[in-house]
Design a protein around this motif. Structure first.
Motif, PDB file in Angstrom:
ATOM      1  N   TYR A 311      44.559  32.323  35.210  1.00  0.00           N
ATOM      2  CA  TYR A 311      45.466  33.145  34.391  1.00  0.00           C
ATOM      3  C   TYR A 311      45.814  34.431  35.143  1.00  0.00           C
ATOM      4  O   TYR A 311      46.981  34.851  35.174  1.00  0.00           O
ATOM      5  N   ALA A 312      44.807  35.036  35.781  1.00  0.00           N
ATOM      6  CA  ALA A 312      45.039  36.278  36.532  1.00  0.00           C
ATOM      7  C   ALA A 312      45.997  36.040  37.688  1.00  0.00           C
ATOM      8  O   ALA A 312      46.919  36.841  37.933  1.00  0.00           O
ATOM      9  N   LEU A 313      45.832  34.933  38.389  1.00  0.00           N
ATOM     10  CA  LEU A 313      46.702  34.624  39.528  1.00  0.00           C
ATOM     11  C   LEU A 313      48.128  34.323  39.075  1.00  0.00           C
ATOM     12  O   LEU A 313      49.101  34.780  39.683  1.00  0.00           O
ATOM     13  N   GLN A 314      48.244  33.547  37.994  1.00  0.00           N
ATOM     14  CA  GLN A 314      49.570  33.145  37.501  1.00  0.00           C
ATOM     15  C   GLN A 314      50.349  34.304  36.900  1.00  0.00           C
ATOM     16  O   GLN A 314      51.577  34.279  36.859  1.00  0.00           O
ATOM     17  N   ASN A 315      49.628  35.327  36.395  1.00  0.00           N
ATOM     18  CA  ASN A 315      50.298  36.448  35.739  1.00  0.00           C
ATOM     19  C   ASN A 315      50.394  37.687  36.625  1.00  0.00           C
ATOM     20  O   ASN A 315      50.629  38.797  36.129  1.00  0.00           O
ATOM     21  N   GLY A 316      50.237  37.469  37.908  1.00  0.00           N
ATOM     22  CA  GLY A 316      50.510  38.537  38.872  1.00  0.00           C
ATOM     23  C   GLY A 316      49.488  39.645  38.929  1.00  0.00           C
ATOM     24  O   GLY A 316      49.790  40.755  39.391  1.00  0.00           O
ATOM     25  N   PHE A 317      48.264  39.390  38.469  1.00  0.00           N
ATOM     26  CA  PHE A 317      47.233  40.421  38.562  1.00  0.00           C
ATOM     27  C   PHE A 317      46.822  40.605  40.013  1.00  0.00           C
ATOM     28  O   PHE A 317      46.619  39.636  40.749  1.00  0.00           O
ATOM     29  N   ASP A 318      46.698  41.856  40.405  1.00  0.00           N
ATOM     30  CA  ASP A 318      46.197  42.159  41.734  1.00  0.00           C
ATOM     31  C   ASP A 318      44.677  42.000  41.709  1.00  0.00           C
ATOM     32  O   ASP A 318      44.001  42.619  40.894  1.00  0.00           O
ATOM     33  N   LEU A 319      44.151  41.143  42.566  1.00  0.00           N
ATOM     34  CA  LEU A 319      42.693  40.965  42.608  1.00  0.00           C
ATOM     35  C   LEU A 319      42.080  42.168  43.317  1.00  0.00           C
ATOM     36  O   LEU A 319      41.720  42.126  44.490  1.00  0.00           O
ATOM     37  N   ASP A 320      41.979  43.263  42.555  1.00  0.00           N
ATOM     38  CA  ASP A 320      41.430  44.499  43.101  1.00  0.00           C
ATOM     39  C   ASP A 320      39.906  44.426  43.107  1.00  0.00           C
ATOM     40  O   ASP A 320      39.309  43.397  42.800  1.00  0.00           O
ATOM     41  N   VAL A 321      39.291  45.544  43.447  1.00  0.00           N
ATOM     42  CA  VAL A 321      37.829  45.563  43.584  1.00  0.00           C
ATOM     43  C   VAL A 321      37.122  45.319  42.251  1.00  0.00           C
ATOM     44  O   VAL A 321      35.999  44.805  42.218  1.00  0.00           O
ATOM     45  N   TYR A 322      37.768  45.659  41.134  1.00  0.00           N
ATOM     46  CA  TYR A 322      37.127  45.504  39.833  1.00  0.00           C
ATOM     47  C   TYR A 322      37.145  44.047  39.375  1.00  0.00           C
ATOM     48  O   TYR A 322      36.105  43.459  39.047  1.00  0.00           O
ATOM     49  N   ILE A 323      38.340  43.443  39.372  1.00  0.00           N
ATOM     50  CA  ILE A 323      38.424  42.017  39.022  1.00  0.00           C
ATOM     51  C   ILE A 323      37.710  41.189  40.087  1.00  0.00           C
ATOM     52  O   ILE A 323      37.012  40.221  39.777  1.00  0.00           O
ATOM     53  N   GLY A 324      37.864  41.587  41.347  1.00  0.00           N
ATOM     54  CA  GLY A 324      37.223  40.861  42.445  1.00  0.00           C
ATOM     55  C   GLY A 324      35.713  40.816  42.318  1.00  0.00           C
ATOM     56  O   GLY A 324      35.095  39.747  42.413  1.00  0.00           O
ATOM     57  N   SER A 325      35.093  41.968  42.077  1.00  0.00           N
ATOM     58  CA  SER A 325      33.621  42.004  41.954  1.00  0.00           C
ATOM     59  C   SER A 325      33.158  41.229  40.732  1.00  0.00           C
ATOM     60  O   SER A 325      32.112  40.568  40.764  1.00  0.00           O
ATOM     61  N   ALA A 326      33.950  41.277  39.640  1.00  0.00           N
ATOM     62  CA  ALA A 326      33.599  40.512  38.435  1.00  0.00           C
ATOM     63  C   ALA A 326      33.651  39.011  38.715  1.00  0.00           C
ATOM     64  O   ALA A 326      32.779  38.253  38.272  1.00  0.00           O
ATOM     65  N   LEU A 327      34.668  38.558  39.461  1.00  0.00           N
ATOM     66  CA  LEU A 327      34.783  37.134  39.811  1.00  0.00           C
ATOM     67  C   LEU A 327      33.646  36.688  40.733  1.00  0.00           C
ATOM     68  O   LEU A 327      33.074  35.603  40.556  1.00  0.00           O
ATOM     69  N   ILE A 328      33.327  37.512  41.707  1.00  0.00           N
ATOM     70  CA  ILE A 328      32.223  37.189  42.622  1.00  0.00           C
ATOM     71  C   ILE A 328      30.936  36.996  41.831  1.00  0.00           C
ATOM     72  O   ILE A 328      30.202  36.015  42.008  1.00  0.00           O
ATOM     73  N   ASP A 329      30.671  37.928  40.929  1.00  0.00           N
ATOM     74  CA  ASP A 329      29.458  37.883  40.102  1.00  0.00           C
ATOM     75  C   ASP A 329      29.483  36.672  39.171  1.00  0.00           C
ATOM     76  O   ASP A 329      28.474  35.975  39.014  1.00  0.00           O
ATOM     77  N   MET A 330      30.641  36.407  38.546  1.00  0.00           N
ATOM     78  CA  MET A 330      30.753  35.308  37.591  1.00  0.00           C
ATOM     79  C   MET A 330      30.494  33.963  38.269  1.00  0.00           C
ATOM     80  O   MET A 330      29.685  33.152  37.792  1.00  0.00           O
ATOM     81  N   TYR A 331      31.169  33.710  39.394  1.00  0.00           N
ATOM     82  CA  TYR A 331      30.990  32.428  40.077  1.00  0.00           C
ATOM     83  C   TYR A 331      29.545  32.246  40.553  1.00  0.00           C
ATOM     84  O   TYR A 331      28.980  31.150  40.459  1.00  0.00           O
ATOM     85  N   ALA A 332      28.944  33.337  41.045  1.00  0.00           N
ATOM     86  CA  ALA A 332      27.557  33.250  41.519  1.00  0.00           C
ATOM     87  C   ALA A 332      26.605  32.946  40.363  1.00  0.00           C
ATOM     88  O   ALA A 332      25.742  32.066  40.462  1.00  0.00           O
ATOM     89  N   LYS A 333      26.777  33.651  39.246  1.00  0.00           N
ATOM     90  CA  LYS A 333      25.885  33.447  38.096  1.00  0.00           C
ATOM     91  C   LYS A 333      26.088  32.070  37.453  1.00  0.00           C
ATOM     92  O   LYS A 333      25.179  31.536  36.829  1.00  0.00           O
ATOM     93  N   CYS A 334      27.284  31.517  37.589  1.00  0.00           N
ATOM     94  CA  CYS A 334      27.576  30.194  37.023  1.00  0.00           C
ATOM     95  C   CYS A 334      27.240  29.065  37.991  1.00  0.00           C
ATOM     96  O   CYS A 334      27.544  27.896  37.713  1.00  0.00           O
ATOM     97  N   GLY A 335      26.622  29.399  39.126  1.00  0.00           N
ATOM     98  CA  GLY A 335      26.165  28.373  40.056  1.00  0.00           C
ATOM     99  C   GLY A 335      27.173  27.937  41.086  1.00  0.00           C
ATOM    100  O   GLY A 335      26.912  27.015  41.861  1.00  0.00           O
ATOM    101  N   SER A 336      28.347  28.551  41.131  1.00  0.00           N
ATOM    102  CA  SER A 336      29.381  28.166  42.095  1.00  0.00           C
ATOM    103  C   SER A 336      29.446  29.211  43.208  1.00  0.00           C
ATOM    104  O   SER A 336      30.377  30.012  43.298  1.00  0.00           O
ATOM    105  N   LEU A 337      28.428  29.177  44.068  1.00  0.00           N
ATOM    106  CA  LEU A 337      28.315  30.191  45.122  1.00  0.00           C
ATOM    107  C   LEU A 337      29.454  30.086  46.130  1.00  0.00           C
ATOM    108  O   LEU A 337      29.912  31.108  46.659  1.00  0.00           O
TER     109      LEU A 337
END
Length: 578
Positions: A311-337
């Protein structure tokens, strides 16, 4: 009067081609208003110098405002110092620019220079000055500014008085804020909202709610501030009620409620509000996205997290340090390293939060060497670590059993980086030593701590004692834990298990009797989440409230049989001992 016979018609073209000062001024003004880059701003000022408009107060005012938009206050200062007689509007622009570019002391100095130049301030001067005083927590200067406000006849200006309410509130002077508010001859919705905010900042939520109910009119900001106040105090029910009652909700309202749920560990509710928000046609912003992605991380909702990423990619969100760090953490915690690393390496800009997230992800997944290498890479890129970084580094050492490496890193926290040691750092080190069987070393470290050891510290030691069957130190740890958390049955249960393993049933009976006398019952069972078909399902031990619980319980005997065939022997717990 000159005779018409002396008029030379050849001079007409020359007169027509002379530049019109008004036209030039309008052109430069348009340039300044449309400035989209620093280069265009420089070009506009060059035109001002070329046409002698660098002394025009109106244009210099516009130029200084444009400079502050680009955070080039140095350009503004240069233009300001070239002026012979700047008027109050130029001074106001300069003061406002200093405040906007985080130079509040310079703003106050500019005001002093303005007074020395005998330029009379306006109400706009004071609104910026009060913000400067708030930024530097200058109570004395703020009081002096308030006297100047009164002396110059601006004590009835609503927005100036509202700024004073915020100023005194920011310094914890609720009484002063109240006095300013009570003395205002007229109050608009912004003044009321500032006063509600002042009470919340002082921790007086009941007073804030009473004031909220007295307001003649409320705007969305007022509702948002009160909801946020309840959220920060952990009063989710009151925040929910206000949110439901709101006549109109903006993006801040939805984000505040999502944050409220997330801060109070109600992650499923946070995701439900996000879903409701998007279904109502409200587009989230970067803050909302980062908060929702973080909620997915906490409950392991990988599929939903992927959808939100898409959704973020399709709606033109800039993957800045805030969304970026949240995604890194989310994928790692969900087992998708692998996805976590992919997001990390694709980020154009990486701040400390991004590095911390990826180091923690590698550590949690057992890639200790890679986590330490990533830390080394972070150092080479001149990113200074903080206390959180070292908790991840020490955790990596714990996962891999790297005792000496852990000791070295632990000492470097204060020796090399001058970061104060916190309970979390000691906890990681105690856990590392305890799991390695160095229980005496762990106990010595606890006794040498400069901060008070908490239940996590003693719990880590107790876990090591259970692993290495050291009943003597285990009893010491439990004694400390029962002082810190006297009604936590988990520590009793762990000690009971240890005595049961060595057939000391007399000790088991004593502990059980002590628990009965103290009225200590087994803790509420833990719960687990599972994501199926875009829905989050929560399960607890012995819980039959879930719609599929009957089917699950029918499958348990079959699973139990398969485990026995595989040779699994369950570990006895206090509950199993009857």
């Amino acid at each position: 009067m000159k005779s018409i016979s002396n008029f030379n018609p050849l001079s007409i073209p020359k007169l027509l081609h002379q530049p019109n000062p008004l036209t030039q001024k309008q052109t430069i003004f348009d340039q300044l208003k449309k400035c989209s880059s620093l280069k265009k701003l420089e070009s506009a000022y060059a035109s001002m110098i070329k046409t002698n408009a660098d002394q025009d107060c109106f244009l210099v005012n516009q130029y200084i405002s444009a400079c502050s938009t680009f955070s080039r206050i140095d350009y503004a200062v240069l233009a300001f110092t070239q002026m012979e007689n700047p008027n109050v509007f130029v001074y106001n622009a300069m003061i406002r620019g200093f405040v906007r570019c985080f130079h509040p002391t310079k703003a106050l100095e500019c005001y002093m220079e303005m007074l020395r130049a005998k330029v009379m301030p306006t109400s706009y001067t004071f609104s910026s000055l009060i913000k400067a005083c708030s930024s530097v927590s200058a109570l004395g200067f703020g009081e002096a500014v308030q006297c100047h406000i009164w002396r110059n006849g601006f004590s009835s200006h609503v927005f100036v008085q509202t700024a004073l309410i915020d100023f005194y509130s920011s310094l914890g002077k609720l009484g002063r804020s109240t006095r300013v508010f009570d003395e205002m001859p007229e109050k608009d919705v912004f003044a009321w909202t500032s006063m509600v905010s002042a009470h919340i900042r002082a921790g007086e939520l009941n007073s804030a709610k009473r004031l909220f109910e007295e307001m003649p009119e409320r705007n969305t900001a007022t509702w948002n501030i009160l909801i946020d106040g309840y959220a920060r105090m952990g009063n989710v029910e009151s925040a929910e009620l206000l949110f439901i009652q709101m006549p109109e909700k903006d993006i801040i309202s939805w984000t505040t409620m999502i944050t409220c749920y997330s801060q109070n560990k109600k992650f499923r509710e946070a995701l439900a509000v996000f879903s409701e928000m998007t279904s109502n046609g409200i587009s989230p912003d970067e803050v909302t996205m980062a908060t929702v992605i973080s909620a997915c991380a906490h409950i392991g909702a990988l599929d939903l997290g992927k959808e939100i990423h898409l959704y973020a990619l399709q709606n033109g969100f800039d993957l800045d340090v805030y969304i970026g760090s949240a995604l890194i953490d989310m994928y790692a915690k969900c087992g998708s390293l692998d996805r976590s690393l992919l997001v990390f390496f694709k980020l154009r800009e990486k701040n400390l939060f991004c590095w911390n997230s990826v180091i923690e992800g590698l550590a949690v997944h057992g890639y200790a060497d890679e986590a330490l290498k990533m830390f080394g890479r972070m150092e080479r890129e001149k990113v200074k670590p903080n206390g959180v970084t070292f908790i991840s580094v020490l955790s990596a050492c714990t996962h891999a059993g790297l005792v000496e490496e852990g000791r070295r890193r632990f000492l470097s926290i204060t020796n090399d980086y001058s970061i104060p040691l916190e309970v979390g750092h000691y906890g990681c080190m105690v856990d590392l030593l305890s799991k390695a069987g160095l229980l005496e070393d762990a106990l010595d470290l606890i006794r040498s701590m400069k901060v008070q050891p908490n239940s996590v510290i003693w719990g880590a030691l107790l876990g090591g004692c259970k692993l290495h069957r050291n009943l003597v130190i285990a009893q010491l740890a439990v004694n400390e834990l029962l002082v810190l958390e006297p009604h936590n049955s988990g520590y009793y249960n762990l000690l009971v298990n240890m005595y049961a393993e060595v057939n000391r049933w007399g000790e088991v009976a004593k502990i059980r009797a002590a628990m009965k006398d103290l009225g200590i019952e087994k803790r509420c069972p833990g719960s687990s989440w599972i994501e199926m078909e875009k829905k989050i399902h929560q399960f607890s031990a012995s819980d039959k409230s879930h719609p599929a619980s009957s089917e699950i319980h029918m499958l348990l005997p079959e699973l139990d049989g398969q485990l026995k065939l595989a040779g699994y022997v369950p570990e006895l717990t206090w509950g199993d001992l009857g």
